[in-house]
Design an enzyme around this catalytic site. Structure first.
Site, PDB file in Angstrom:
ATOM      1  N   ASP A  84       0.870  -1.161   0.000  1.00  0.00           N
ATOM      2  CA  ASP A  84       0.000   0.000   0.000  1.00  0.00           C
ATOM      3  C   ASP A  84       0.921   1.229   0.000  1.00  0.00           C
ATOM      4  O   ASP A  84       2.087   1.130   0.359  1.00  0.00           O
ATOM      5  CB  ASP A  84      -0.883  -0.037   1.256  1.00  0.00           C
ATOM      6  CG  ASP A  84      -1.618   1.256   1.468  1.00  0.00           C
ATOM      7  OD1 ASP A  84      -2.320   1.682   0.534  1.00  0.00           O
ATOM      8  OD2 ASP A  84      -1.493   1.852   2.565  1.00  0.00           O
TER       9      ASP A  84
ATOM     10  N   ASP B 272      -0.115   5.138   0.772  1.00  0.00           N
ATOM     11  CA  ASP B 272      -0.337   6.172   1.782  1.00  0.00           C
ATOM     12  C   ASP B 272      -0.417   5.581   3.186  1.00  0.00           C
ATOM     13  O   ASP B 272      -1.220   4.691   3.440  1.00  0.00           O
ATOM     14  CB  ASP B 272      -1.627   6.939   1.477  1.00  0.00           C
ATOM     15  CG  ASP B 272      -1.539   7.657   0.144  1.00  0.00           C
ATOM     16  OD1 ASP B 272      -0.581   8.422  -0.033  1.00  0.00           O
ATOM     17  OD2 ASP B 272      -2.406   7.420  -0.718  1.00  0.00           O
TER      18      ASP B 272
ATOM     19  N   GLU C 271      11.855  10.753  24.649  1.00  0.00           N
ATOM     20  CA  GLU C 271      12.540  10.692  25.942  1.00  0.00           C
ATOM     21  C   GLU C 271      13.974  10.190  25.801  1.00  0.00           C
ATOM     22  O   GLU C 271      14.232   8.995  25.891  1.00  0.00           O
ATOM     23  CB  GLU C 271      11.745   9.773  26.895  1.00  0.00           C
ATOM     24  CG  GLU C 271      10.292  10.188  27.012  1.00  0.00           C
ATOM     25  CD  GLU C 271       9.542   9.478  28.134  1.00  0.00           C
ATOM     26  OE1 GLU C 271      10.135   8.635  28.825  1.00  0.00           O
ATOM     27  OE2 GLU C 271       8.354   9.793  28.305  1.00  0.00           O
TER      28      GLU C 271
END
Ligand code: RBF
Ligand code: MG
Length: 382
Positions: free
Chosen positions: A17, A19, A312
């Protein structure tokens, strides 16, 4: 989730696929719809954007017109946004691991098809900005070439047919639920790479759910394995980010004894949407202190089930004071693993220390060590 399930089937063809699987189209879609809705005095809610993921353009537009009660027809909507999208195709970034995957399959002569609900002309335009992509697909098929888009299996069945492949010998990679349903209905092996966060369970019909293309292990499905992992790390296209250190959840030091120097996710939404969650590493520069090895997590910290995606970084050095507000610069050069949940706090901590050991060693490898000298790490803040 079917993660970790032993491969019961092997395949020889890959259908991708576009997008949300290879391209970070969502950012552009959000941008265009935001501008367009403003003309009607409406505010685009990017939190609801997942509702249109995987739809055909016509379905998506119909839903937006209805949801926002727009005083225009679907045709008017389409003719207004089409030029806006055309201007943006060149800005769509490849998702982490997309180019690596395409090159790998091509080098190993695994036939690949691209099957997307968007019209073929759009597909061609979008991929033209990514070197080496177009030539790598033996078949490119758009939503305008079949009677029904995904979740109908038609587009995948047709892609297999054009590759002279048996559907059962095809592996589909998909980010959306309609896409996963289409692939399963076509009788194919389907790996989901969900673009909607924290919704892995929705994809239970997929044969495997992975967090990012970087986590793909093709050998599980009888395809050639990647050979670019080095000592438990995967080199990535370096990415440079920086900003003032902010206070995190306050858990790092108190509960984990792993003090992270967090960056504001708001300032890096673009980076965050290109990089799936996971544990990354690289070099960190603090303008007044020096350069340090760094290992970081991007994501929702499944163990704590955060609602916000965070960045983080853990600077691998003993500081005797904290430095909130100081300018932090990062050169992110490699990937280690997806974020995970753990049965106990101890096992989470143990895993993070294992990450640390991997990174301390890996950053001395020639492939990573040079980035320590990146001028970006020493650039004073402005
Ligand atoms: N949190 C998780 O829930 N799952 C993880 O796999 C995970 N991996 C991490 C790896 C590193 C190197 C670091 C620095 C943090 C990681 N965390 C993970 C985040 C950790 O839970 C977080 O830093 C603390 O909750 C402090 O907010
Ligand atoms: Mg998709």
């Amino acid at each position: 989730m079917a993660d970790g399930k032993l491969a019961t089937r092997t395949v020889s063809y890959v259908i991708l696929d576009l997008d949300g699987t290879l391209l970070n189209t969502d950012g552009i879609v959000n941008e265009v719809l935001k501008v367009f809705l403003l003309q009607y005095g409406k505010k685009w809610d990017s939190k609801k954007a997942h509702r249109i993921v995987g739809m055909t353009p016509l379905e998506a537009v119909s839903l937006v017109v209805k949801d926002y009660e727009l005083p225009c027809t679907i045709e008017e909507f389409i003719s207004a946004i089409t030029p806006m999208f055309l201007d943006q195709w060149c800005n769509i970034k490849a998702l982490a691991g997309a180019t690596r995957l395409i090159k790998h399959m091509r080098n190993h002569e695994v036939p690949m098809a691209l099957a997307s609900n968007s019209p073929k002309s759009n597909i061609k335009e979008k991929i033209s900005f990514h070197q080496g992509w177009k030539e790598s697909f033996s078949v490119i098929i758009g939503g305008d070439e079949v009677a029904m888009g995904k979740p109908s299996p038609e587009i995948f069945v047709e892609a297999a047919k054009r590759m002279n492949a048996d559907p059962s010998n095809c592996l589909v990679l998909e980010d959306s639920l309609p896409g996963v349903m289409a692939g399963k209905a076509a009788g194919m092996v389907v790996i989901a790479v969900p673009s909607i966060p924290k919704q892995g369970d929705l994809y239970s019909s997929a044969d495997e759910v992975i967090n990012s293309l970087l986590d793909l292990h093709p050998e599980k499905w009888g395809l050639p394995p990647f050979d670019d992992w080095i000592e438990d790390t995967l080199p990535i296209e370096p990415c440079y980010i920086g900003g003032p250190v902010i206070r995190g959840f306050g858990r790092g030091l108190k509960i984990l004894r792993i003090p992270t120097a967090n960056l504001s996710a708001e300032n890096f939404s673009a980076i965050l949407s290109e990089h799936n969650s996971g544990v990354y590493f690289g070099w960190a520069g603090l303008s007044t202190r020096g350069i340090y090895k760094m290992v970081m997590s991007i994501g929702w910290n499944p163990y704590f089930d955060n609602t916000e995606k965070t960045i983080e970084p853990w600077l691998l050095h003993d500081f005797d004071e904290n430095f909130y507000g100081e300018e932090l610069r990062l050169a992110v050069v490699g990937y280690i693993r997806p974020e995970a949940n753990f049965p106990s706090l101890e096992s989470l901590i143990a895993r993070i220390h294992e990450d640390r050991r991997i990174v301390e060693k890996a950053l001395d490898l020639p492939i990573y060590v040079g980035y320590k000298e990146s001028p970006f790490l020493r650039t004073p803040c402005n």
